[in-house]
Design a protein around this motif. Structure first.
Motif, PDB file in Angstrom:
ATOM      1  N   ASP A   1      49.239  91.456  69.346  1.00 22.59           N
ATOM      2  CA  ASP A   1      50.541  91.925  68.866  1.00 22.59           C
ATOM      3  C   ASP A   1      50.750  91.612  67.381  1.00 22.59           C
ATOM      4  O   ASP A   1      50.680  90.452  66.974  1.00 22.59           O
ATOM      5  N   PRO A   2      51.043  92.635  66.557  1.00 24.87           N
ATOM      6  CA  PRO A   2      51.267  92.411  65.125  1.00 24.87           C
ATOM      7  C   PRO A   2      52.654  91.878  64.790  1.00 24.87           C
ATOM      8  O   PRO A   2      52.919  91.522  63.636  1.00 24.87           O
ATOM      9  N   VAL A   3      53.531  91.812  65.780  1.00 20.06           N
ATOM     10  CA  VAL A   3      54.889  91.310  65.566  1.00 20.06           C
ATOM     11  C   VAL A   3      55.046  89.916  66.162  1.00 20.06           C
ATOM     12  O   VAL A   3      55.523  88.993  65.503  1.00 20.06           O
ATOM     13  N   GLN A   4      54.634  89.763  67.401  1.00 21.16           N
ATOM     14  CA  GLN A   4      54.653  88.474  68.094  1.00 21.16           C
ATOM     15  C   GLN A   4      53.207  88.128  68.460  1.00 21.16           C
ATOM     16  O   GLN A   4      52.723  88.518  69.524  1.00 21.16           O
TER      17      GLN A   4
ATOM     18  N   PRO B   1      53.568  98.731  65.677  1.00 19.39           N
ATOM     19  CA  PRO B   1      53.786  97.615  64.744  1.00 19.39           C
ATOM     20  C   PRO B   1      55.225  97.456  64.294  1.00 19.39           C
ATOM     21  O   PRO B   1      55.573  96.431  63.696  1.00 19.39           O
ATOM     22  N   ASN B   2      56.068  98.444  64.570  1.00 15.02           N
ATOM     23  CA  ASN B   2      57.476  98.350  64.203  1.00 15.02           C
ATOM     24  C   ASN B   2      58.393  98.085  65.390  1.00 15.02           C
ATOM     25  O   ASN B   2      59.513  97.606  65.221  1.00 15.02           O
ATOM     26  N   ASN B   3      57.910  98.392  66.576  1.00 16.06           N
ATOM     27  CA  ASN B   3      58.663  98.153  67.806  1.00 16.06           C
ATOM     28  C   ASN B   3      57.664  97.724  68.868  1.00 16.06           C
ATOM     29  O   ASN B   3      57.144  98.544  69.614  1.00 16.06           O
ATOM     30  N   ASN B   4      57.389  96.434  68.942  1.00 21.38           N
ATOM     31  CA  ASN B   4      56.256  95.965  69.727  1.00 21.38           C
ATOM     32  C   ASN B   4      56.473  95.980  71.229  1.00 21.38           C
ATOM     33  O   ASN B   4      55.565  95.604  71.983  1.00 21.38           O
ATOM     34  N   ALA B   5      57.634  96.421  71.674  1.00 22.98           N
ATOM     35  CA  ALA B   5      57.816  96.651  73.111  1.00 22.98           C
ATOM     36  C   ALA B   5      57.074  97.910  73.555  1.00 22.98           C
ATOM     37  O   ALA B   5      56.820  98.102  74.751  1.00 22.98           O
TER      38      ALA B   5
END
Length: 526
Positions: free
Chosen positions: A95-98, A156-160
């Motif tokens: 995951d690029p966000v978390q 990458p902008n909405n990792n859900a």
């Protein structure tokens, strides 16, 4: 690595006496060290947000997490007989966000050899534990085309939001709840047409490869909202095989001007260049591929440029692994998918593919200029621990579908082969002295098909019969064997045993030989 079932080598720390009544013994069970790989490593992925975080996936040996000392920790050793197809990992996403979130698409075969549907394994603790989200179709971690990808991608902008490209004509799938549930993307109708061998009655080569990769254009969106632009490659030749959505997956269209001659293996975004790089091969891999190309797509101008590094008689392979240096825009690398002779090949460019430099070049036949030093000290059975400058020694590797540069360190690179992971930490020397260090760096990855194990009451602690790499005499469980079995030498040792009344007599049988008749026994009396 081709296997019906993957097993980790386990062995007791003490030998087992061959008597009918023995006192209870205390055993310590652990993974036996081979020193690095042993089979195909089709995917290596660095996390773009957390420094030093990387994972590797294998076709029959599970997934692994990179440690700070360059060793790897296995993540799927918990898989038991009921979950054996977890060991076939067809795609991986970090995951690029978390960065704590990790996803694995697992399943061994799409034909009858594996009766189970696949699953997405979900971890929120860097792979320490997983939950499984079942899929309504099979996943092929050990099927043809397993080096393509990655088929699994996180927005990458909405990792859900995640997308997964399926095999067997099952299409594109989407999750909006961190992989917990999946629905088919009905607006994406092209599922790929390429079949390696339609006449294969086993189903192994006669299944559709399906979707090759999913790549988000992170530059097209903003944090908190779904990324508008998504590219998807499918396994087709002779027709459109790269598609794009500009409305977060609601509608799709073929990217204009694309090359349709070959199959797209990788689609890698270079954010700073606002470019998509695509590697192509005429086969699905990992064993085939005799022609190919590399194209660069300028997203802003919607134009394609052929940046293939070689042509004519120098082009006798397809292209697989590809990477961009996120610290140095325009610096890219690509691997020959299958250059079986005189060696594998890797090319590097610092100007976005306008010019290239190779890892080796011809001097005068059969002498080669090899621009690297070499060390296999962690897995000495891989071959001679020096650079062999003559043609025909496959030292760089083969089946090279994974190639990555650490996004935080331009000197650190890794690539997977059909036998191990190679790499080093002085990559920038390629551009100055044109000589880099290549080391075997798969310590902790034991990606093998175990055909037989014995622990005689005297002599070495363990002897193993192993698919593709013969097997070993393990004098220690904590260090890599110096060499595999040599005389006779088969591609696979099918089984091994010792004589009960004279345990120093060892018999080994093999298949797929190159030097001796098939199934010829080898009797050891030492």
């Amino acid at each position: 690595m081709f296997s019906f079932k993957a097993l980790t080598i386990w062995a007791a720390a003490s030998a087992i006496p061959l008597i009918f009544a023995v006192s209870p013994q205390a055993y310590t069970w652990k993974n036996v060290k081979i020193g690095g790989g042993g089979g195909f490593v089709p995917g290596i992925v660095f996390n773009p947000k957390e420094k030093g975080l990387a994972y590797a996936r294998t076709d029959i040996g599970g997934a692994y997490k990179l440690n700070a000392d360059d060793t790897w920790t296995p993540l799927l050793d918990f898989a038991d007989d009921a979950r054996w197809n977890y060991w076939g990992v067809d795609a991986l996403a970090t995951d690029p966000v978390q960065p704590n979130r990790l996803y694995l698409a697992t399943g061994m075969y799409t034909n009858s050899w594996d009766p189970n549907n696949g699953q997405i394994l979900i971890s929120t603790d860097y792979g320490k534990t997983f939950t499984a989200s079942k899929l309504p179709f099979k996943v092929g971690g050990n099927m043809p085309g397993r080096g393509m990808g990655e088929r699994l991608a996180i927005d990458p902008n909405n990792n859900a939001v995640l997308y997964f490209g399926a095999r067997s004509g099952n299409g594109l799938w989407k999750s909006v709840n961190f992989g917990s549930t999946w629905t088919k993307v009905s607006s994406f109708t092209n599922t790929g047409t390429f079949i390696p061998d339609a006449s294969d009655s086993s189903g192994y080569n006669s299944d559709k490869i399906g979707i090759s990769w999913v790549t988000f254009d992170s530059t097209s969106g903003s944090s908190g909202s779904s990324t508008p632009r998504i590219f998807v490659g499918v396994a087709s030749k002779g027709s459109n095989n790269i598609f794009v959505s500009n409305d977060a997956g609601s509608t799709w269209s073929a990217v204009a001007g694309q090359n349709t001659t070959f199959i797209p293996h990788k689609g890698v975004l270079s954010p700073a260049e606002k470019a998509l790089y695509v590697t192509y091969s005429d086969g699905a891999g990992p064993y085939d591929g005799t022609l190919g190309s590399i194209y660069k797509y300028n997203i802003a101008t919607s134009t394609w440029t052929d940046i293939t590094p070689v042509s004519g008689s120098d082009l006798y392979f397809g292209f697989g692994g590809f990477t961009v240096d996120l610290q140095k825009p325009g610096t890219i690398m690509v691997a020959a998918l299958n250059s079986w002779w005189p060696d594998g090949q890797i090319f590097r460019s610092t100007d976005g593919g306008a010019s290239w430099s190779p890892l080796w070049a011809w001097a005068s036949y059969p002498t080669m200029n090899k621009y690297y030093s070499y060390s296999d000290s962690l897995a000495p059975w891989l071959g001679p621990n020096y650079v062999d400058g003559t043609a025909g020694n496959l030292q760089i590797g083969w089946m090279m579908e994974s190639l990555v540069i650490n996004p935080f360190d331009s000197n650190h690179w890794l690539y997977g082969t059909g036998a191990t992971i190679y790499g080093g930490r002085d990559l920038l020397k390629w551009d100055t002295t044109h000589n880099v260090t290549i080391k075997s760096l798969a310590d902790g990855i034991e990606e093998t098909s175990i055909q037989g194990l014995i622990s005689p009451p005297s002599g070495p602690t363990l002897l193993s019969a192993v698919g593709d790499i013969e097997g070993f005499v393990h004098t220690s469980l904590d260090s890599a064997p110096a060499t595999s079995f040599l005389n006779p030498k088969w591609s696979t040792s099918a089984d091994i045993d010792f004589a009960g009344n004279k345990p120093t007599n060892i018999v080994r049988i093999g298949t797929g030989d190159r030097y001796v008749p098939k199934s010829l026994s080898y009797l050891s009396k030492n």
